[in-house]
Design a protein around this motif. Structure first.
Motif, PDB file in Angstrom:
ATOM      1  N   ILE A  83       1.003  -1.087   0.003  1.00 31.38           N
ATOM      2  CA  ILE A  83      -0.021  -0.032  -0.079  1.00 31.38           C
ATOM      3  C   ILE A  83       0.977   1.177   0.048  1.00 31.38           C
ATOM      4  N   VAL A  84       0.948   1.981  -1.086  1.00 32.02           N
ATOM      5  CA  VAL A  84       1.641   3.121  -1.339  1.00 32.02           C
ATOM      6  C   VAL A  84       1.040   4.237  -0.771  1.00 32.02           C
ATOM      7  N   LYS A  85       1.116   5.374  -0.066  1.00 34.35           N
ATOM      8  CA  LYS A  85       0.596   6.451   0.421  1.00 34.35           C
ATOM      9  C   LYS A  85       1.398   7.430  -0.559  1.00 34.35           C
TER      10      LYS A  85
ATOM     11  N   HIS B  17      -2.775   2.124   7.979  1.00 34.03           N
ATOM     12  CA  HIS B  17      -4.034   3.315   8.127  1.00 34.03           C
ATOM     13  C   HIS B  17      -2.745   4.550   8.696  1.00 34.03           C
ATOM     14  N   SER B  18      -2.072   4.041   9.561  1.00 33.13           N
ATOM     15  CA  SER B  18      -1.335   5.294  10.190  1.00 33.13           C
ATOM     16  C   SER B  18       0.010   5.869   9.627  1.00 33.13           C
ATOM     17  N   LEU B  19       0.673   4.726   8.943  1.00 31.96           N
ATOM     18  CA  LEU B  19       2.127   5.121   8.547  1.00 31.96           C
ATOM     19  C   LEU B  19       1.857   6.159   7.156  1.00 31.96           C
ATOM     20  N   LYS B  20       3.164   6.728   7.170  1.00 32.88           N
ATOM     21  CA  LYS B  20       2.924   7.836   6.020  1.00 32.88           C
ATOM     22  C   LYS B  20       3.617   7.113   4.896  1.00 32.88           C
TER      23      LYS B  20
ATOM     24  N   PRO C  94       5.227   4.046   2.283  1.00 40.34           N
ATOM     25  CA  PRO C  94       4.480   2.503   1.946  1.00 40.34           C
ATOM     26  C   PRO C  94       4.807   1.402   2.632  1.00 40.34           C
TER      27      PRO C  94
END
Lengths: 172, 172
Positions: free
Chosen positions: A155-157, B147-150, B152
């Motif tokens: 999952i890449v933010k 959900h919390s990490l900024k 990947p």
């Protein structure tokens, strides 16, 4: 990565019209896909089906066939536009082998079903494929997939500071 | 991966005593870490603090200092054992640069705080760091972190068919 020259990996990347999705694809190209590997990127777009609402009297549909045809046309054009952009990103970065798939349905189901069906080694997705309001109703696609998929999920933010979707910050 | 020879990436891998964790580390070594890269794997173990329960009359603690010392000793030994196993996996695969960190606290908070503090490029974790009952009460570590990490997050699930934690199925 170990054995990257001999291994043929299938990496499914969920793409949509969001900047988060473009960023996730770029990040994947820069950080996951080996330059001389036999990796195949499978770009998957989930097209929303033209929703049919039964009319109140149960005899017909609220949308005329013209409107449905128009919605389908819009959906197809959107899919084409997203895929073109995604393929361009792949081409710009390095010439990785790319396959494209457009499927109809809820992105959560489509991603999980296709990952299983194609036997992919990994799924890559952005964290916010939906807008804020839609997400509140439908829940997070990435949360659902992280829970349901049997293969590894990346999952890449997209950092808030990212100026361009095609230039992931970690590689600067 | 593009630019892997020049880029120094910091990859945080959450390790614990579970087979899921070992599998995630092995998968990461085989699929993410480039063989001649300057990647650094930061192995992070979250040690549970020796819990203090205030006695009913509020004057002292339910656990004596001896019991707390014994619990701390057990925690330290567990951390050491997990780290030794993890370092062996890294050494067996290819000789990647490894740092180890043992921090005290809830794994969810520890992982998120350390990822932020160390400015890592990516976090890798197994999907089931907790047992089934504990997970039901505390929630999933991977869900929370995704959900919390900024940065990947790669969540690696151990297939039920995996016979050995050090032999990830996708690479067979």
């Amino acid at each position: 990565m170990a054995g990257s020259e001999t291994k043929e990996r299938k990496i499914l990347v969920a793409v949509d019209e969001s900047e988060e999705s473009s960023y996730a694809l770029s990040w994947c190209l820069k950080n996951i896909v080996a330059e001389n590997s036999k990796d195949t990127l499978i770009l998957l777009y989930s097209k929303q089906p033209a929703t049919l609402y039964p009319a109140m009297d149960g005899r017909g549909y609220l949308f005329s066939t013209e409107i449905i045809a128009s919605m389908e046309k819009y959906g197809n054009e959107m899919a084409e536009s997203v895929m073109e952009k995604a393929k361009r990103l792949c081409k710009d970065d390095h010439d990785v082998k790319v396959e494209t798939r457009v499927e109809c349905g809820d992105p959560r189901d489509v991603i999980c079903q296709m990952a299983e069906k194609l036997g992919v080694d990994m799924v890559v997705m952005g964290s916010h494929g939906y807008g804020m309001i839609k997400r509140a109703f439908l829940g997070s696609v990435s949360n659902y997939c992280a829970h349901s998929l049997k293969c590894p999920v990346l999952i890449v933010k997209r950092p808030k500071s990212a100026a361009s979707a095609s230039a992931p910050a970690p590689n600067k």
